[in-house]
Design a protein around this motif. Structure first.
Motif, mmCIF file in Angstrom:
data_model
loop_
_atom_site.group_PDB
_atom_site.id
_atom_site.type_symbol
_atom_site.label_atom_id
_atom_site.label_comp_id
_atom_site.label_asym_id
_atom_site.label_seq_id
_atom_site.Cartn_x
_atom_site.Cartn_y
_atom_site.Cartn_z
ATOM 1 N N MET A 1 83.028 56.625 54.871
ATOM 2 C CA MET A 1 81.891 56.908 54.046
ATOM 3 C C MET A 1 81.390 55.523 53.735
ATOM 4 O O MET A 1 82.271 54.694 53.093
ATOM 5 C CB MET A 1 82.146 57.822 52.846
ATOM 6 N N LYS B 1 72.763 63.590 54.007
ATOM 7 C CA LYS B 1 73.547 62.444 53.541
ATOM 8 C C LYS B 1 74.920 62.575 53.057
ATOM 9 O O LYS B 1 75.516 61.997 52.699
ATOM 10 C CB LYS B 1 72.587 61.313 53.016
ATOM 11 N N ASP C 1 77.474 63.822 53.605
ATOM 12 C CA ASP C 1 78.857 63.499 53.950
ATOM 13 C C ASP C 1 79.075 62.015 54.535
ATOM 14 O O ASP C 1 80.038 61.543 54.975
ATOM 15 C CB ASP C 1 79.313 64.311 55.222
ATOM 16 N N GLU C 2 77.973 61.382 54.330
ATOM 17 C CA GLU C 2 78.008 60.017 55.024
ATOM 18 C C GLU C 2 77.823 58.940 53.841
ATOM 19 O O GLU C 2 78.325 57.700 53.998
ATOM 20 C CB GLU C 2 76.592 59.889 55.815
#
Length: 112
Positions: free
Chosen positions: A1, A36, A38-39
């Motif tokens: 991440m 987004k 999970d990013e």
């Protein structure tokens, strides 16, 4: 991440699209959160806070509408909610840029 404070700030500020488009202030943060979470570090927490705030405010507006008939209390409620709609996304965008957790008072925790 990865960490992206600018995207977190934009997610909070995107709520102000309601003043331009009517519903964009809910749709845009929802899409950013879904794509987004999970990013981007912190996006899940910030996105949930925003969506809980938006859903809570919608419910409060629905409560204020019939209260307009009761001595105009609904009008006062709508004015207060309008103020919160404008100020809280800006203050939480500033908090996000400083790496702080968002705080939306009066939010009901629908999404945990």
């Amino acid at each position: 991440m990865k960490e992206d404070k600018q995207l977190l700030v934009l997610t909070h500020l995107s709520q102000l699209l309601d003043f331009v488009s009517g519903i964009g202030g809910f749709i845009v943060p929802l899409i950013l959160w879904l794509t987004k979470k999970d990013e981007i570090y912190g996006m899940d927490f910030h996105g949930k806070a925003i969506l809980n705030f938006r859903i809570s405010m919608f419910i409060y507006i629905l409560i204020c509408i019939p209260l307009i008939l009761l001595l105009g209390l609904g009008i006062l409620g709508l004015i207060i909610l309008g103020f919160l709609y404008l100020i809280l996304p800006i203050t939480n965008a500033i908090k996000a840029s400083n790496g702080e957790a968002p705080h939306y008072p009066l939010s009901i925790q629908f999404i945990k």
